[in-house]
Scaffold this motif. Structure first.
Motif, PDB file in Angstrom:
ATOM      1  N   MET A 102      -3.130 -24.679  -0.136  1.00 21.17           N
ATOM      2  CA  MET A 102      -3.222 -23.281   0.288  1.00 21.17           C
ATOM      3  C   MET A 102      -2.648 -22.704   1.684  1.00 21.17           C
ATOM      4  O   MET A 102      -2.602 -23.286   2.500  1.00 21.17           O
ATOM      5  CB  MET A 102      -4.590 -22.681   0.048  1.00 21.17           C
ATOM      6  N   ASP A 103      -1.904 -21.602   1.766  1.00 17.51           N
ATOM      7  CA  ASP A 103      -1.555 -21.139   3.067  1.00 17.51           C
ATOM      8  C   ASP A 103      -2.567 -19.725   3.358  1.00 17.51           C
ATOM      9  O   ASP A 103      -2.662 -18.944   2.569  1.00 17.51           O
ATOM     10  CB  ASP A 103      -0.097 -20.550   2.978  1.00 17.51           C
ATOM     11  N   ILE A 104      -3.121 -19.766   4.613  1.00 19.25           N
ATOM     12  CA  ILE A 104      -3.949 -18.765   5.061  1.00 19.25           C
ATOM     13  C   ILE A 104      -3.188 -17.336   5.136  1.00 19.25           C
ATOM     14  O   ILE A 104      -3.777 -16.278   5.215  1.00 19.25           O
ATOM     15  CB  ILE A 104      -4.827 -19.070   6.360  1.00 19.25           C
ATOM     16  N   GLN A 105      -2.021 -17.318   5.530  1.00 22.55           N
ATOM     17  CA  GLN A 105      -1.194 -16.236   6.054  1.00 22.55           C
ATOM     18  C   GLN A 105      -1.414 -15.072   4.978  1.00 22.55           C
ATOM     19  O   GLN A 105      -1.404 -13.917   5.218  1.00 22.55           O
ATOM     20  CB  GLN A 105       0.214 -16.562   6.374  1.00 22.55           C
ATOM     21  N   PRO A 106      -1.080 -15.476   3.410  1.00 17.84           N
ATOM     22  CA  PRO A 106      -1.145 -14.395   2.570  1.00 17.84           C
ATOM     23  C   PRO A 106      -2.594 -13.692   2.558  1.00 17.84           C
ATOM     24  O   PRO A 106      -2.739 -12.480   2.184  1.00 17.84           O
ATOM     25  CB  PRO A 106      -0.953 -14.811   1.266  1.00 17.84           C
ATOM     26  N   PHE A 107      -3.308 -14.249   2.933  1.00 19.04           N
ATOM     27  CA  PHE A 107      -4.993 -13.470   3.112  1.00 19.04           C
ATOM     28  C   PHE A 107      -4.984 -12.375   4.131  1.00 19.04           C
ATOM     29  O   PHE A 107      -5.429 -11.378   3.771  1.00 19.04           O
ATOM     30  CB  PHE A 107      -6.035 -14.633   3.097  1.00 19.04           C
ATOM     31  N   TYR A 108      -4.414 -13.010   5.243  1.00 20.05           N
ATOM     32  CA  TYR A 108      -4.171 -11.904   6.304  1.00 20.05           C
ATOM     33  C   TYR A 108      -3.397 -10.837   6.017  1.00 20.05           C
ATOM     34  O   TYR A 108      -3.652  -9.553   6.363  1.00 20.05           O
ATOM     35  CB  TYR A 108      -3.649 -12.604   7.645  1.00 20.05           C
ATOM     36  N   ASP A 109      -2.226 -11.190   5.079  1.00 16.42           N
ATOM     37  CA  ASP A 109      -1.357 -10.114   4.758  1.00 16.42           C
ATOM     38  C   ASP A 109      -1.850  -9.041   4.043  1.00 16.42           C
ATOM     39  O   ASP A 109      -1.553  -7.864   3.988  1.00 16.42           O
ATOM     40  CB  ASP A 109      -0.102 -10.527   4.390  1.00 16.42           C
ATOM     41  N   GLN A 110      -2.726  -9.662   3.073  1.00 17.76           N
ATOM     42  CA  GLN A 110      -3.573  -8.571   2.222  1.00 17.76           C
ATOM     43  C   GLN A 110      -4.355  -7.801   2.779  1.00 17.76           C
ATOM     44  O   GLN A 110      -4.339  -6.558   2.421  1.00 17.76           O
ATOM     45  CB  GLN A 110      -4.200  -9.750   1.055  1.00 17.76           C
ATOM     46  N   LEU A 111      -4.967  -8.282   3.869  1.00 17.53           N
ATOM     47  CA  LEU A 111      -5.754  -7.306   4.532  1.00 17.53           C
ATOM     48  C   LEU A 111      -4.890  -6.202   5.416  1.00 17.53           C
ATOM     49  O   LEU A 111      -5.256  -4.983   5.212  1.00 17.53           O
ATOM     50  CB  LEU A 111      -6.514  -8.087   5.549  1.00 17.53           C
ATOM     51  N   LYS A 112      -3.716  -6.645   5.825  1.00 15.37           N
ATOM     52  CA  LYS A 112      -2.840  -5.635   6.266  1.00 15.37           C
ATOM     53  C   LYS A 112      -2.444  -4.729   5.430  1.00 15.37           C
ATOM     54  O   LYS A 112      -2.442  -3.421   5.625  1.00 15.37           O
ATOM     55  CB  LYS A 112      -1.613  -6.520   6.890  1.00 15.37           C
ATOM     56  N   GLY A 113      -2.232  -4.917   4.121  1.00 16.96           N
ATOM     57  CA  GLY A 113      -1.692  -3.935   3.246  1.00 16.96           C
ATOM     58  C   GLY A 113      -2.906  -2.975   2.743  1.00 16.96           C
ATOM     59  O   GLY A 113      -2.698  -1.982   2.700  1.00 16.96           O
ATOM     60  N   GLN A 114      -4.132  -3.523   2.991  1.00 14.12           N
ATOM     61  CA  GLN A 114      -5.392  -2.622   2.765  1.00 14.12           C
ATOM     62  C   GLN A 114      -5.275  -1.519   3.856  1.00 14.12           C
ATOM     63  O   GLN A 114      -5.752  -0.341   3.758  1.00 14.12           O
ATOM     64  CB  GLN A 114      -6.504  -3.292   2.396  1.00 14.12           C
ATOM     65  N   GLY A 115      -4.871  -2.033   5.128  1.00 15.80           N
ATOM     66  CA  GLY A 115      -5.309  -1.181   6.296  1.00 15.80           C
ATOM     67  C   GLY A 115      -3.767  -0.131   6.017  1.00 15.80           C
ATOM     68  O   GLY A 115      -4.053   1.052   6.498  1.00 15.80           O
ATOM     69  N   MET A 116      -2.729  -0.634   5.395  1.00 15.09           N
ATOM     70  CA  MET A 116      -1.712   0.498   4.961  1.00 15.09           C
ATOM     71  C   MET A 116      -2.275   1.679   4.188  1.00 15.09           C
ATOM     72  O   MET A 116      -1.776   2.811   4.586  1.00 15.09           O
ATOM     73  CB  MET A 116      -0.499  -0.227   4.473  1.00 15.09           C
ATOM     74  N   ASP A 117      -3.264   1.496   3.250  1.00 13.48           N
ATOM     75  CA  ASP A 117      -3.594   2.569   2.539  1.00 13.48           C
ATOM     76  C   ASP A 117      -4.500   3.446   3.430  1.00 13.48           C
ATOM     77  O   ASP A 117      -5.011   4.507   2.991  1.00 13.48           O
ATOM     78  CB  ASP A 117      -4.379   1.868   1.402  1.00 13.48           C
ATOM     79  N   LEU A 118      -5.406   2.730   4.378  1.00 12.50           N
ATOM     80  CA  LEU A 118      -6.324   3.369   5.280  1.00 12.50           C
ATOM     81  C   LEU A 118      -5.558   4.632   6.258  1.00 12.50           C
ATOM     82  O   LEU A 118      -5.823   5.547   6.463  1.00 12.50           O
ATOM     83  CB  LEU A 118      -7.042   2.724   5.959  1.00 12.50           C
ATOM     84  N   GLN A 119      -4.421   4.155   6.732  1.00 13.10           N
ATOM     85  CA  GLN A 119      -3.295   4.899   7.264  1.00 13.10           C
ATOM     86  C   GLN A 119      -2.441   5.414   6.289  1.00 13.10           C
ATOM     87  O   GLN A 119      -1.108   5.024   6.863  1.00 13.10           O
ATOM     88  CB  GLN A 119      -3.059   4.458   8.563  1.00 13.10           C
ATOM     89  N   PHE A 120      -2.418   5.978   5.441  1.00 20.07           N
ATOM     90  CA  PHE A 120      -1.360   5.870   4.324  1.00 20.07           C
ATOM     91  C   PHE A 120      -0.232   7.089   4.587  1.00 20.07           C
ATOM     92  O   PHE A 120      -0.515   8.016   5.169  1.00 20.07           O
ATOM     93  CB  PHE A 120      -1.972   6.433   2.935  1.00 20.07           C
ATOM     94  N   LYS A 121       0.994   6.680   4.344  1.00 19.26           N
ATOM     95  CA  LYS A 121       2.247   7.436   4.594  1.00 19.26           C
ATOM     96  C   LYS A 121       3.058   6.950   3.322  1.00 19.26           C
ATOM     97  O   LYS A 121       3.333   5.699   3.090  1.00 19.26           O
ATOM     98  CB  LYS A 121       2.711   7.240   5.921  1.00 19.26           C
ATOM     99  N   SER A 122       3.544   7.917   2.564  1.00 22.76           N
ATOM    100  CA  SER A 122       4.492   7.804   1.264  1.00 22.76           C
ATOM    101  C   SER A 122       5.655   6.840   2.000  1.00 22.76           C
ATOM    102  O   SER A 122       6.100   7.355   3.155  1.00 22.76           O
ATOM    103  CB  SER A 122       4.915   9.143   0.843  1.00 22.76           C
TER     104      SER A 122
END
Length: 291
Positions: A102-122
């Motif tokens: 396993m690679d840990i980075q995609p798990f961090y990237d997943q959280l970054k993606g959720q943060g993009m929804d919190l500061q959402f911009k089309s």
């Protein structure tokens, strides 16, 4: 160290299994057909992604959502250091990381993606949409690929990301109007809306006109091309996982035709793939893999 035979670890995986069974029955019944160790690994990864998604989409203030997402990132940092919290999710994921490359980075990237929804911009354009789709869904492909393509996973990273992006674009096309009404989010690229003279007022009033259909079909074609590329790479997946991952991809792809048949009324609850269609997909997939 916990082993897969320990009662504690069994209970931990049972917890993760209940999460996916509650939130995604189609994925659950598809991946339940994997060999048990692989199914358990998928369930644990799904549970992590569900917890991340819930921090953003559940009710609550923006500040409380930011705090919950930060807490999950803190727990992931502990996990990376080998100091995870004693909870079902983290114990199950530790076993997954012990058993697979396993690679840990995609798990961090997943959280970054959720943060993009919190500061959402089309998204401004297709590049922006695909970048967002990588963070929230392509990452899931990267998490799963060491499990379902254990021998070739390093060669299939791009395929895994593209399949995740295809599924996320499918999600967006299924839920266009629901996302607007429920979350005030418009995932359609701004430049496509301008090009097709499809306005914010149109999307807010859930207007289905030729401009909307043009945008929708353009994005659907991109998703369908990515599904096609994935199928061409199927031979590189583990033999015991080909049928399950192909079924999951085809069931998701079928959502696009359901939306078309429903006249592009993009409300998720209206666009579920029927049990009969899922059954037929699974049957034909079994035949295709066997051949």
């Amino acid at each position: 160290m916990l082993t897969k035979q320990s009662p504690q670890l069994k209970a931990d995986y049972d917890f993760c299994e209940k999460v996916i069974k509650k939130h995604s029955k189609s994925f659950y019944y598809t991946f339940k057909q994997l060999p048990e160790p692989k199914a358990n690994a998928v369930f644990a990864i799904y549970a992590f992604c569900r917890f991340a998604d819930n921090t953003v989409d559940q009710e609550g203030s923006l500040s409380s959502k930011v705090e919950k997402l930060s807490q999950l990132k803190f727990e992931l940092e502990l996990f990376e250091k080998g100091q995870e919290l004693p909870s079902p999710l983290w114990r199950a994921l530790r076993d997954v990381f012990n058993r697979y490359d396993m690679d840990i980075q995609p798990f961090y990237d997943q959280l970054k993606g959720q943060g993009m929804d919190l500061q959402f911009k089309s998204p401004e354009n297709l590049v922006g949409l695909e970048q967002y789709s990588y963070y929230v869904a392509g990452t899931v492909g990267l998490m799963l690929i060491p499990i379902i393509a254990s021998e070739n996973h390093l060669n299939l990273k791009e395929v895994a990301v593209d399949l995740g992006i295809a599924m996320q674009i499918t999600n967006i096309l299924r839920d266009v109007f629901e996302d607007v009404q429920k979350y005030q989010r418009v995932y359609l690229p701004v430049d496509l809306m301008i090009e097709q003279h499809y306005t914010d007022e149109h999307v807010q009033t859930c207007t289905v006109n030729q401009s909307f259909i043009n945008i929708w079909e353009y994005l659907a074609t991109i998703a369908e091309d990515k599904y096609d590329l994935f199928e061409k790479s199927l031979y590189q997946f583990d033999m015991d996982s080909k049928r399950q991952v192909l079924s999951a991809a085809r069931v998701y792809r079928a959502i696009l035709n359901v939306v078309r048949k429903n006249g592009y009324q993009c409300f998720g609850k209206n666009n579920k793939v029927s049990t009969a269609v899922i059954g037929e997909i699974i049957r034909t997939t079994q035949m295709d893999v066997a051949n």
